[in-house]
Design a protein around this motif. Structure first.
Motif, PDB file in Angstrom:
ATOM      1  N   THR A  59     -81.043   3.028  20.474  1.00  0.00           N
ATOM      2  CA  THR A  59     -81.025   2.966  19.005  1.00  0.00           C
ATOM      3  C   THR A  59     -79.818   2.172  18.521  1.00  0.00           C
ATOM      4  O   THR A  59     -79.907   1.419  17.551  1.00  0.00           O
ATOM      5  CB  THR A  59     -81.026   4.396  18.410  1.00  0.00           C
ATOM      6  N   GLN A 101     -85.885   5.915  14.126  1.00  0.00           N
ATOM      7  CA  GLN A 101     -86.289   6.980  15.040  1.00  0.00           C
ATOM      8  C   GLN A 101     -86.764   8.194  14.226  1.00  0.00           C
ATOM      9  O   GLN A 101     -87.754   8.819  14.553  1.00  0.00           O
ATOM     10  CB  GLN A 101     -85.099   7.338  15.943  1.00  0.00           C
ATOM     11  N   ASP A 192     -88.700   2.161  16.817  1.00  0.00           N
ATOM     12  CA  ASP A 192     -87.866   3.161  17.499  1.00  0.00           C
ATOM     13  C   ASP A 192     -88.646   4.471  17.648  1.00  0.00           C
ATOM     14  O   ASP A 192     -88.767   5.241  16.693  1.00  0.00           O
ATOM     15  CB  ASP A 192     -86.562   3.382  16.731  1.00  0.00           C
ATOM     16  N   GLU A 193     -89.196   4.682  18.812  1.00  0.00           N
ATOM     17  CA  GLU A 193     -89.945   5.894  19.167  1.00  0.00           C
ATOM     18  C   GLU A 193     -91.087   6.211  18.198  1.00  0.00           C
ATOM     19  O   GLU A 193     -91.139   7.306  17.611  1.00  0.00           O
ATOM     20  CB  GLU A 193     -88.998   7.100  19.293  1.00  0.00           C
TER      21      GLU A 193
HETATM   22 MG   LIG Z   1     -82.559   6.615  19.979  1.00  0.00          MG
END
Ligand SMILES: [Mg+2]
Ligand SMILES: Nc1ncnc2c1ncn2[C@@H]1O[C@H](COP(=O)(O)OP(=O)(O)OP(=O)(O)O)[C@@H](O)[C@H]1O
Length: 269
Positions: A59, A101, A192-193
């Motif tokens: 991240t 995220q 991000d995820e």
């Molecule tokens: Mg992360």
């Protein structure tokens, strides 16, 4: 849905023109080197996976690529243009879009209003344009609303456009965020995820939409712990550990790599 094999049939990393490149990136938080001499290159039209254990620096690397953090050292360029010192607004204008995220929509704004916050360079934000060319401002606003509605349709949230964003589930928030960043027509999308905490049905939808965006020509860098998703989408994956580039290769190969397995086990084999 397009079979995953199609992603593997695409040109290899070395055959692709690099689009977004980071070289020798370092980010220090006090004494901690969250990103430590990290280089990465995303090819034109590529879907590249970025994996690594919790705290690996993934991240933080996104924050550096998106301009929300300034690197301690190293450089970033996009299509040959140096962006190392550019802030987030200029990165968005240069074609970089990123999701977070943990998405944090404006809870009390409607779903449609949230998507509209992703619009770039709206004449309505420039007070003189409002006074001098009100017709043009109104036309641009109508076009933005139309675009936001078609993006909400793309992420299947149309029926919720008038609801406050706070009612959305975690997976719906990820879809909302995706539609918001698409308002700025990014060439590169940093995810991000996107699968974390998402139910299986919504996950299939997210995978399908990411494939669709890639078919439209967008280059995608995907942070994800869900290796099944990474394997289905990406022909190449970069592994980070301890802020560094540990290795890279095909998802099936890196999943078997001893150094990667050790990194996930905290170095205790
Ligand atoms: Mg992360
Ligand atoms: N703003 C900050 N200040 C201080 N330390 C930070 C900051 N942001 C991240 N870190 C630290 O940097 C390291 C890398 O964090 P980062 O969030 O980039 O990891 P990650 O690979 O995304 O992990 P995860 O898979 O859990 O999301 C961690 O040790 C984290 O605690």
């Amino acid at each position: 849905m397009q079979p995953a094999a199609s992603a593997r049939d695409k040109p290899t990393a070395s055959e692709r023109k690099p689009l977004l490149r980071a070289r020798g990136l370092v980010k220090a938080f006090g004494g901690l080197l969250a990103v430590n001499d990290m280089s990465i290159s995303l090819g034109q039209g590529e879907m590249l996976g970025l994996i690594g254990p919790n705290g690996a620096g993934k991240t933080t690397l996104f924050n550096l690529l998106a301009g929300s953090l300034k690197p301690t050292a190293g450089s970033i360029d996009m299509a040959g243009r140096d962006l190392t010192r550019a802030g987030p607004e200029r990165r968005i204008a240069s074609g970089i879009g990123r999701t977070f995220q943990i998405p944090r929509p404006f809870a009390e704004m409607t779903v449609l209003e949230n998507v509209l916050t992703g619009a770039q360079n709206q004449a309505g934000e420039r007070i003189w344009m409002n006074l001098l060319r009100p017709g043009r401002v109104a036309a641009e606003e109508r076009a933005s609303v139309e675009k936001a509605r078609s993006l909400l349709d793309f992420v299947t949230l149309s029926r919720l456009e008038g609801e406050p964003a706070r009612i959305l589930s975690g997976g719906q928030r990820k879809l909302l965020e995706l539609s918001r960043i698409l308002m700025a027509d990014p060439q590169v999308i940093l995810l991000d995820e996107p699968a974390a905490g998402v139910n299986p049905t919504l996950l299939e939808l997210i995978i399908d939409r990411v494939l669709d965006l890639n078919r439209q020509g967008k280059s995608i860098l995907l942070i994800e712990h869900n290796m099944e998703m990474v394997s289905r989408l990406c022909s190449r994956v970069v592994v980070m550990a301890g802020g560094r580039h540990l290795t890279e290769g095909k998802p099936s190969d890196v999943a078997r790599d001893k150094a990667v397995i050790d990194a996930y086990l905290g170095g205790v084999a």
